[in-house]
Scaffold this motif. Structure first.
Motif, PDB file in Angstrom:
ATOM      1  N   THR A  49       0.830  -1.258  -0.005  1.00  0.00           N
ATOM      2  CA  THR A  49       0.055  -0.050   0.147  1.00  0.00           C
ATOM      3  C   THR A  49       0.854   1.206  -0.101  1.00  0.00           C
ATOM      4  O   THR A  49       0.305   2.440  -0.164  1.00  0.00           O
ATOM      5  CB  THR A  49      -1.087   0.125   1.168  1.00  0.00           C
ATOM      6  OG1 THR A  49      -0.012  -0.045   2.417  1.00  0.00           O
ATOM      7  CG2 THR A  49      -1.983  -1.048   1.097  1.00  0.00           C
ATOM      8  N   ASP A  50       2.085   1.180   0.364  1.00  0.00           N
ATOM      9  CA  ASP A  50       2.872   2.503   0.501  1.00  0.00           C
ATOM     10  C   ASP A  50       2.817   3.281  -0.762  1.00  0.00           C
ATOM     11  O   ASP A  50       3.152   4.568  -0.861  1.00  0.00           O
ATOM     12  CB  ASP A  50       4.353   2.254   1.042  1.00  0.00           C
ATOM     13  CG  ASP A  50       4.482   2.500   2.471  1.00  0.00           C
ATOM     14  OD1 ASP A  50       3.409   2.294   2.918  1.00  0.00           O
ATOM     15  OD2 ASP A  50       5.462   2.108   3.010  1.00  0.00           O
ATOM     16  N   HIS A  51       2.691   2.532  -2.055  1.00  0.00           N
ATOM     17  CA  HIS A  51       2.604   3.326  -3.445  1.00  0.00           C
ATOM     18  C   HIS A  51       1.426   4.199  -3.314  1.00  0.00           C
ATOM     19  O   HIS A  51       1.369   5.096  -4.204  1.00  0.00           O
ATOM     20  CB  HIS A  51       2.936   2.443  -4.432  1.00  0.00           C
ATOM     21  CG  HIS A  51       1.748   1.392  -4.587  1.00  0.00           C
ATOM     22  ND1 HIS A  51       1.463   0.447  -3.847  1.00  0.00           N
ATOM     23  CD2 HIS A  51       0.815   1.494  -5.582  1.00  0.00           C
ATOM     24  CE1 HIS A  51       0.311  -0.258  -4.054  1.00  0.00           C
ATOM     25  NE2 HIS A  51      -0.021   0.406  -5.338  1.00  0.00           N
ATOM     26  N   LEU A  52       0.436   3.903  -2.659  1.00  0.00           N
ATOM     27  CA  LEU A  52      -0.929   4.570  -2.837  1.00  0.00           C
ATOM     28  C   LEU A  52      -0.851   5.874  -1.722  1.00  0.00           C
ATOM     29  O   LEU A  52      -1.533   6.784  -2.099  1.00  0.00           O
ATOM     30  CB  LEU A  52      -2.116   3.598  -2.464  1.00  0.00           C
ATOM     31  CG  LEU A  52      -2.253   2.574  -3.513  1.00  0.00           C
ATOM     32  CD1 LEU A  52      -3.482   1.589  -2.774  1.00  0.00           C
ATOM     33  CD2 LEU A  52      -2.616   2.836  -4.656  1.00  0.00           C
ATOM     34  N   TYR A  53       0.113   5.611  -0.671  1.00  0.00           N
ATOM     35  CA  TYR A  53      -0.354   6.859   0.164  1.00  0.00           C
ATOM     36  C   TYR A  53      -0.091   8.405  -0.261  1.00  0.00           C
ATOM     37  O   TYR A  53      -0.448   9.106   0.239  1.00  0.00           O
ATOM     38  CB  TYR A  53       0.594   6.499   1.393  1.00  0.00           C
ATOM     39  CG  TYR A  53       0.481   7.719   2.478  1.00  0.00           C
ATOM     40  CD1 TYR A  53      -0.757   7.743   2.931  1.00  0.00           C
ATOM     41  CD2 TYR A  53       1.569   8.285   3.154  1.00  0.00           C
ATOM     42  CE1 TYR A  53      -0.828   8.705   3.970  1.00  0.00           C
ATOM     43  CE2 TYR A  53       1.486   9.216   4.161  1.00  0.00           C
ATOM     44  CZ  TYR A  53       0.227   9.507   4.371  1.00  0.00           C
ATOM     45  OH  TYR A  53      -0.060  10.511   5.563  1.00  0.00           O
ATOM     46  N   PRO A  54       1.061   8.103  -1.151  1.00  0.00           N
ATOM     47  CA  PRO A  54       1.310   9.680  -1.847  1.00  0.00           C
ATOM     48  C   PRO A  54       0.147  10.108  -2.504  1.00  0.00           C
ATOM     49  O   PRO A  54       0.005  11.447  -2.371  1.00  0.00           O
ATOM     50  CB  PRO A  54       2.357   9.355  -2.709  1.00  0.00           C
ATOM     51  CG  PRO A  54       3.139   8.368  -2.170  1.00  0.00           C
ATOM     52  CD  PRO A  54       1.974   7.365  -1.430  1.00  0.00           C
TER      53      PRO A  54
END
Length: 392
Positions: A49-54
């Motif tokens: 999910t970290d690629h979605l947080y931005p």
């Protein structure tokens, strides 16, 4: 209560609601989590999910994101497993709109996509009439809505029987129905419209019927704002959106006093005096397009809370003043609800085939009209007011 105090209280309520939903675990959700994402380590969840947080970091603090991330990961996994797409309306909260929504937009855009998608399962991240519209246009698909309580004040304001009585009162006058209505109301209609194309549809159907009169239902404020942009005689219904009708011209003046130079964009479901005070008025798609094109220094969107959040994320150089009127129905669609819908394949939306066939004609007639490259703006107009506001 002043506008500024109301804005602060409702913004606080919106953020508190999101946190409460993120923390809550129902028995069904707990069972799903035991075999799903919560068995993963925090590191595994971050990898998914970290690629979605931005996409949402400007509006969602990291501690909130850490609560949401396991659910987002599970939803995206379930979509792949079940061949599902999520249709996310502009009024969805950012974590739904940007991080699990596959198709995003206003009612017209979502209707077009529902008719064209090849996915066997549609999850409607929006209110019930939108899910019905998807089922009408894609009867062979499984259409799910995460909450059966996600209704609409406009849709509940009028029935098919009401429309039949209107047609008796005004024989031969074409009926244009806003998509914010039930399938049974659409079934009594000549053609549907959205706020993106209402003026275009009114002009088109009057020409087709060879008349200068039209019944435009059920939103009296949309009808009044359309009437100001056409020379057609508009008959309407005493319905309204419980979010947009709260805004007043005094609210706009107060915002301008507090924020000199702010550009005010208003939705045409607002009362006409609000549009009169605004710099620009149009559908959610039109407002989003205006901000993207014009890049005003400071802007305010006179509409539902989450719309501003989503447009702000796409326009980081624009400062947004947020007058927050929360739609309680839209906010019943949550990440947990979407996960549960996909885990359990509920709640499936069905429409009586006879009603669906008649309603489909009205919706497809709207979709068949040329889509403007940029949705038409509402201006102060050259027409008049509606000639009648009907009610039961």
């Amino acid at each position: 209560m002043t506008f500024r105090l109301r804005k602060t209280l409702v913004e606080h309520k919106a953020r508190s609601h999101i946190l409460a939903v993120s923390k809550r675990r129902s028995p069904v959700a707990m069972a799903a989590f035991e075999t799903g994402t919560e068995t993963r380590t925090p590191e595994e969840v971050r990898a998914l999910t970290d690629h979605l947080y931005p996409l949402v970091s400007a509006r969602i603090p990291r501690f909130e994101w850490d609560l949401m991330a396991p659910v987002i990961a599970r939803i995206n996994e379930l979509k792949a497993e079940k061949g599902a797409v999520i249709l996310a309306h502009n009024y969805m909260t950012p974590e739904i709109f940007a991080c699990v929504g596959d198709i995003r937009g206003d009612s017209l855009q979502l209707a077009r996509e529902a008719a064209e998608t090849t996915a066997p399962v549609i999850v409607q991240a929006g209110v019930h009439f939108m899910a019905e519209t998807s089922k009408i246009l894609a009867p062979e698909k499984t259409v799910l809505i995460p909450s059966m309580e996600a209704g609409c004040s406009l849709a509940s304001s009028i029935t098919g029987a009401d429309v039949r009585l209107l047609k008796e009162r005004y024989p031969g006058v074409p009926v244009v129905t806003y998509v914010n209505t039930t399938a049974e109301v659409k079934a009594e209609t000549d053609i549907c419209c959205t706020s993106s194309n209402a003026v275009q549809v009114v002009e088109h159907i009057c020409e087709e019927f060879g008349t200068d009169q039209v019944i435009l239902i059920p939103d009296q404020y949309l009808a009044k704002n359309v009437a100001r942009m056409t020379d057609k005689k508009v008959i309407t219904w005493a319905g309204s959106c419980e979010v947009h009708e709260q805004f007043t011209a005094d609210d706009i003046k107060e915002m301008r006093d507090a924020n000199p130079g702010v550009v005010v964009l208003a939705h045409p479901e607002c009362p006409p005096d609000v549009l009169q005070e605004a710099d620009y008025a149009g559908s959610t798609a039109a407002m989003s397009g205006y901000v993207a094109k014009e890049q005003p220094r400071q802007v305010v969107l006179i509409t539902e809370c989450s719309m501003s959040d989503n447009v702000a994320l796409e326009n980081p150089d624009v400062e947004f003043v947020r007058p927050c009127n929360l739609c309680p129905h839209m906010k019943r669609i949550t990440l947990e609800g979407i996960q549960m819908a996909l885990e359990t394949m509920t709640h499936e939306v069905t429409v009586d085939p006879v009603i669906a066939a008649r309603a489909r004609e009205a919706v497809e007639r709207m979709i068949a009209l040329p889509s403007p490259s940029f949705p038409a703006a509402f201006d102060r107009g050259h027409g008049g007011d509606v000639i009648s506001v009907e009610q039961r």
